[in-house]
Design an enzyme around this catalytic site. Structure first.
Site, mmCIF file in Angstrom:
data_model
loop_
_atom_site.group_PDB
_atom_site.id
_atom_site.type_symbol
_atom_site.label_atom_id
_atom_site.label_comp_id
_atom_site.label_asym_id
_atom_site.label_seq_id
_atom_site.Cartn_x
_atom_site.Cartn_y
_atom_site.Cartn_z
ATOM 1 N N GLY A 175 7.641 -92.952 -92.131
ATOM 2 C CA GLY A 175 6.797 -91.787 -91.814
ATOM 3 C C GLY A 175 6.616 -90.880 -93.020
ATOM 4 O O GLY A 175 5.511 -90.408 -93.304
ATOM 5 N N GLY A 206 7.639 -94.966 -85.688
ATOM 6 C CA GLY A 206 8.603 -95.829 -86.358
ATOM 7 C C GLY A 206 9.663 -95.005 -87.052
ATOM 8 O O GLY A 206 10.001 -93.898 -86.600
ATOM 9 N N SER A 207 10.160 -95.517 -88.167
ATOM 10 C CA SER A 207 11.284 -94.859 -88.834
ATOM 11 C C SER A 207 10.838 -93.616 -89.602
ATOM 12 O O SER A 207 9.703 -93.534 -90.070
ATOM 13 C CB SER A 207 11.951 -95.832 -89.798
ATOM 14 O OG SER A 207 11.037 -96.221 -90.804
ATOM 15 N N THR A 208 11.741 -92.672 -89.731
ATOM 16 C CA THR A 208 11.465 -91.448 -90.477
ATOM 17 C C THR A 208 11.144 -91.779 -91.934
ATOM 18 O O THR A 208 10.262 -91.179 -92.551
ATOM 19 C CB THR A 208 12.663 -90.486 -90.369
ATOM 20 O OG1 THR A 208 12.794 -90.109 -88.990
ATOM 21 C CG2 THR A 208 12.466 -89.232 -91.200
ATOM 22 N N GLU A 209 11.854 -92.772 -92.459
ATOM 23 C CA GLU A 209 11.642 -93.182 -93.850
ATOM 24 C C GLU A 209 10.183 -93.598 -94.101
ATOM 25 O O GLU A 209 9.539 -93.123 -95.040
ATOM 26 C CB GLU A 209 12.590 -94.361 -94.102
ATOM 27 C CG GLU A 209 12.569 -94.941 -95.466
ATOM 28 C CD GLU A 209 13.192 -96.347 -95.472
ATOM 29 O OE1 GLU A 209 13.732 -96.780 -94.424
ATOM 30 O OE2 GLU A 209 13.108 -97.002 -96.513
ATOM 31 N N CYS A 228 13.746 -93.965 -79.363
ATOM 32 C CA CYS A 228 13.744 -92.839 -80.306
ATOM 33 C C CYS A 228 14.329 -91.581 -79.660
ATOM 34 O O CYS A 228 14.939 -90.760 -80.330
ATOM 35 C CB CYS A 228 12.340 -92.588 -80.814
ATOM 36 S SG CYS A 228 11.109 -92.557 -79.519
ATOM 37 N N GLU A 268 5.474 -90.091 -85.007
ATOM 38 C CA GLU A 268 6.523 -90.025 -83.992
ATOM 39 C C GLU A 268 7.677 -90.853 -84.544
ATOM 40 O O GLU A 268 7.583 -92.062 -84.633
ATOM 41 C CB GLU A 268 5.991 -90.573 -82.671
ATOM 42 C CG GLU A 268 6.733 -90.033 -81.479
ATOM 43 C CD GLU A 268 7.808 -90.982 -81.038
ATOM 44 O OE1 GLU A 268 8.940 -90.855 -81.568
ATOM 45 O OE2 GLU A 268 7.547 -91.827 -80.189
ATOM 46 N N LYS A 274 -1.742 -102.302 -85.273
ATOM 47 C CA LYS A 274 -0.801 -103.330 -85.726
ATOM 48 C C LYS A 274 0.523 -103.212 -84.967
ATOM 49 O O LYS A 274 1.214 -102.208 -85.077
ATOM 50 C CB LYS A 274 -0.497 -103.180 -87.215
ATOM 51 C CG LYS A 274 0.334 -104.348 -87.745
ATOM 52 C CD LYS A 274 0.841 -104.115 -89.157
ATOM 53 C CE LYS A 274 2.131 -103.336 -89.191
ATOM 54 N NZ LYS A 274 3.255 -104.011 -88.495
ATOM 55 N N GLU A 283 20.605 -91.977 -86.906
ATOM 56 C CA GLU A 283 20.066 -92.728 -85.777
ATOM 57 C C GLU A 283 20.592 -94.160 -85.846
ATOM 58 O O GLU A 283 20.366 -94.863 -86.820
ATOM 59 C CB GLU A 283 18.536 -92.729 -85.829
ATOM 60 C CG GLU A 283 17.910 -93.422 -84.638
ATOM 61 C CD GLU A 283 16.381 -93.378 -84.653
ATOM 62 O OE1 GLU A 283 15.786 -93.777 -85.661
ATOM 63 O OE2 GLU A 283 15.800 -92.944 -83.646
HETATM 64 P P1 NAI Z 1 9.742 -99.287 -89.528
HETATM 65 O O1 NAI Z 1 9.388 -97.849 -89.550
HETATM 66 O O2 NAI Z 1 9.850 -100.005 -90.835
HETATM 67 O O3 NAI Z 1 8.648 -100.086 -88.665
HETATM 68 C C1 NAI Z 1 7.786 -99.497 -87.710
HETATM 69 C C2 NAI Z 1 6.368 -100.004 -87.925
HETATM 70 O O4 NAI Z 1 5.914 -99.578 -89.200
HETATM 71 C C3 NAI Z 1 6.230 -101.531 -87.935
HETATM 72 O O5 NAI Z 1 5.006 -101.874 -87.347
HETATM 73 C C4 NAI Z 1 6.222 -101.858 -89.414
HETATM 74 O O6 NAI Z 1 5.565 -103.059 -89.718
HETATM 75 C C5 NAI Z 1 5.466 -100.681 -89.973
HETATM 76 N N1 NAI Z 1 5.736 -100.389 -91.393
HETATM 77 C C6 NAI Z 1 6.852 -100.670 -92.112
HETATM 78 N N2 NAI Z 1 6.721 -100.215 -93.371
HETATM 79 C C7 NAI Z 1 5.495 -99.637 -93.458
HETATM 80 C C8 NAI Z 1 4.786 -98.972 -94.488
HETATM 81 N N3 NAI Z 1 5.298 -98.815 -95.712
HETATM 82 N N4 NAI Z 1 3.555 -98.466 -94.227
HETATM 83 C C9 NAI Z 1 3.032 -98.596 -92.996
HETATM 84 N N5 NAI Z 1 3.644 -99.218 -91.982
HETATM 85 C C10 NAI Z 1 4.868 -99.737 -92.203
HETATM 86 O O7 NAI Z 1 11.061 -99.440 -88.691
HETATM 87 P P2 NAI Z 1 12.126 -100.653 -88.727
HETATM 88 O O8 NAI Z 1 12.363 -101.057 -90.149
HETATM 89 O O9 NAI Z 1 11.651 -101.685 -87.783
HETATM 90 O O10 NAI Z 1 13.429 -99.974 -88.138
HETATM 91 C C11 NAI Z 1 14.299 -99.216 -88.964
HETATM 92 C C12 NAI Z 1 14.864 -98.053 -88.212
HETATM 93 O O11 NAI Z 1 13.821 -97.153 -87.883
HETATM 94 C C13 NAI Z 1 15.495 -98.389 -86.870
HETATM 95 O O12 NAI Z 1 16.818 -98.815 -87.027
HETATM 96 C C14 NAI Z 1 15.380 -97.078 -86.148
HETATM 97 O O13 NAI Z 1 16.435 -96.229 -86.515
HETATM 98 C C15 NAI Z 1 14.081 -96.498 -86.660
HETATM 99 N N6 NAI Z 1 12.959 -96.750 -85.727
HETATM 100 C C16 NAI Z 1 12.536 -95.737 -84.929
HETATM 101 C C17 NAI Z 1 11.546 -95.950 -83.999
HETATM 102 C C18 NAI Z 1 11.067 -94.880 -83.096
HETATM 103 O O14 NAI Z 1 10.588 -95.166 -82.013
HETATM 104 N N7 NAI Z 1 11.121 -93.649 -83.483
HETATM 105 C C19 NAI Z 1 10.933 -97.272 -83.821
HETATM 106 C C20 NAI Z 1 11.411 -98.263 -84.749
HETATM 107 C C21 NAI Z 1 12.398 -97.990 -85.641
HETATM 108 MG MG MG Z 2 11.339 -100.974 -91.950
#
Ligand code: NAI
Ligand code: MG
Length: 499
Positions: free
Chosen positions: A259, A254-257, A310, A276, A202, A407
């Site tokens: 994760g 994605g986000s630590t939250e 990241c 990651e 996804k 971050e």
């Molecule tokens: P996010 O972690 O919500 O989204 C990343 C992916 O996870 C997206 O595909 C999203 O649809 C999916 N996702 C969201 N909630 C989920 C859940 N409960 N279960 C499974 N999958 C889920 O990140 P977001 O909201 O786009 O960005 C928020 C912050 O996270 C950013 O400001 C940044 O600080 C951090 N981030 C870090 C990344 C990295 O490469 N380490 C990448 C993206 C965001």
């Molecule tokens: Mg999010």
């Protein structure tokens, strides 16, 4: 001296008129090469199907705030269908295929990505906001390189794990973010397939289009149906993927939250997981560093991809004796950064990926001002429409400030100073994260000593944000666990039996 503007002409009695300021003419890449469909279904079992949910949402171009396409919001029933297709392909064909046959498909995908590189680069910049210079020179070539690299491993797995018999795990659910849509897809799919697994992937809700175009690459490569399934949707779809009982392994970036939430959901299920997550990397400049190169490394470290990285070097640690000179050079260099149209080949810093991310950056920057840090932003004319943020540097930053702790994931740098190597280590490691770090010094011994003590998965020396498919990437602490890339990247996708 007063600032010179474009069109200024010096007039001297004894000479012909001569322009004294030179601006770049716009050099936009043509959008005509990409054909975006009005609406997309879900790519399941080798073809696009209508979402059972019946729901769609609009994906936009963040630089113009214009709609690009309607994509599906996959529901629980859609996820179930995709997982079943992946399971069918795993049992029916993919896990039984000779490894050299699997390699053949991966090589094909890599070659097709190269052939269609320009198309992918333009689409990636349109849907994500990143400069074409980066999508063209970094994202797309690296994505192809990952497929080439893992194609090479497919029939050599027994050498990757001596005295062990590697076997595929089954169905992998892969959830990726919006900062490197195609590249993260490659990081996830290439090792999974090489090791004999099938996948449901996804893309992030704001950047689905390159993954949907990738489905056409799979068609061209004649990959057996169901080996790769691409479904779109927001976090709700991701949560359904994580919870699905038919999934054997989850890979998340994605986000630590989120994760942490995934880890809680999976506790006790026996599903495998790699995470990651975020970072707050220190980029450390010693007083013997080649300063001009270091300044380029600082710029690349934090303003590459608008800082949506990241492993971004978001905390600059400068040795006190060279502080003034470094900051002066840095500000001068920042004044030359060109912010604007992602499709313009001259652009250095493109659009912020979404309104949501722009708001997050703006509020963290405000917190820095409120807490007492000194802000610098170069003069910069931003387009009227779209999401933009001026490259920003904060000096006078205390370690306790939010801008030094959290971050930001935007073009915002926080500067701290240090006197001794020990102090640099202490400050660099003073974070819940541990993904990456940079060290700039002439001394090889110091590089090695620092790399030993920095709690970061990747340590770059006299360079920054350098990626190679052969090199493992991943974090410590709240930056996650598991490695992607290199031989290590295969480990997440195999079960190892005794030989
Ligand atoms: P996010 O972690 O919500 O989204 C990343 C992916 O996870 C997206 O595909 C999203 O649809 C999916 N996702 C969201 N909630 C989920 C859940 N409960 N279960 C499974 N999958 C889920 O990140 P977001 O909201 O786009 O960005 C928020 C912050 O996270 C950013 O400001 C940044 O600080 C951090 N981030 C870090 C990344 C990295 O490469 N380490 C990448 C993206 C965001
Ligand atoms: Mg999010």
């Amino acid at each position: 001296m007063t600032e010179r503007k474009q069109g200024d002409v010096a007039r001297r009695a004894d000479k012909a008129p001569m322009a004294t300021a030179w601006d770049y003419a716009p050099a936009p890449e043509s959008r005509d090469i990409v054909r975006i469909q009005e609406r997309y279904g879900l790519f399941i079992g080798g073809k696009f199907v209508e979402p059972l949910s019946g729901e769609r949402y609009t994906t936009i171009d963040p630089a113009r705030e214009e709609p690009l396409s309607e994509v599906a919001q996959a529901s629980k029933a859609d996820v179930d269908r995709a997982v079943k297709a992946a399971r069918g392909a795993f049992d029916g064909t993919w896990s039984k295929l000779r490894p050299s046959e699997r390699a053949k498909y991966l090589f094909r995908i890599a070659r097709i990505l190269q052939e269609r590189a320009r198309e992918f680069a333009v689409l990636e910049s349109m849907n994500g906001g990143k400069p074409i210079r980066e999508s063209r020179d970094v994202d797309v070539p690296l994505a192809a390189a990952h497929f080439f690299y893992y194609a090479g491993w497919a029939d050599k797995l027994e050498y990757a794990f001596p005295n062990r018999r590697p076997r595929p795990i089954g169905v992998a659910a892969q959830i990726i973010p919006w900062n490197f849509p195609l590249l993260m897809l490659a990081w996830k799919i290439a090792p999974a397939l090489a090791a004999g697994n099938t996948v449901v992937l996804k893309p992030a809700e704001t950047t689905p289009l390159s993954a949907l175009l990738f489905c056409d690459v799979l068609r061209q490569a004649e990959l057996p149906p169901g080996v790769v399934n691409i479904i779109t949707g927001d976090g709700r779809t991701g949560a359904e993927m994580v919870a699905h009982p038919g999934v054997d392994k989850i890979a998340f970036t994605g986000s630590t939250e989120v994760g942490k939430a995934i880890q809680r959901t999976l506790a006790g299920t026996g599903k495998r997981l790699t995470l990651e997550l975020g970072g707050k990397a220190a980029n450390i400049i010693f007083d013997d560093a080649p300063l001009d190169q270091a300044v380029e490394g600082i710029i690349n470290g934090i303003y590459f991809n608008q800082g949506h990285v990241c492993c971004a070097g978001s905390r600059l640690l400068v040795q006190e004796s060279i502080y003034e000179a470094t900051i002066a050079k840095l500000k001068r260099r920042m004044r030359t950064l060109r912010v604007g149209d992602p499709l313009d080949k001259n652009t250095d810093v493109g659009a912020i990926n979404s309104k949501q991310q722009l708001d997050k950056i703006a509020s963290l920057v405000q917190s820095g001002v409120d807490e007492g840090a000194e802000i610098y932003q170069p003069p910069c004319k931003l387009p009227e429409r779209g999401y933009w943020f001026v490259p920003t540097v904060f000096t006078n930053v205390a370690q306790s400030y939010r801008i030094a702790q959290e971050e930001i994931f935007g073009p915002v740098l926080s500067v701290l100073t240090f006197r001794t190597p020990d102090e640099a280590i202490e400050k660099a490691n003073n974070t819940p994260y541990g993904l990456s770090a940079g060290v700039w010094t002439e001394k090889g011994s110091r590089i090695l000593a620092m790399a030993q003590k920095l709690r970061a998965g990747v340590v770059w020396a006299n360079t920054y944000n350098r990626f190679d498919p052969a090199s493992p990437f991943g974090g410590y602490k709240e930056s996650g666990f598991g490695r992607e890339g290199g031989r290590h990247g295969l480990e997440a996708y195999v079960a190892l039996d005794d030989a």
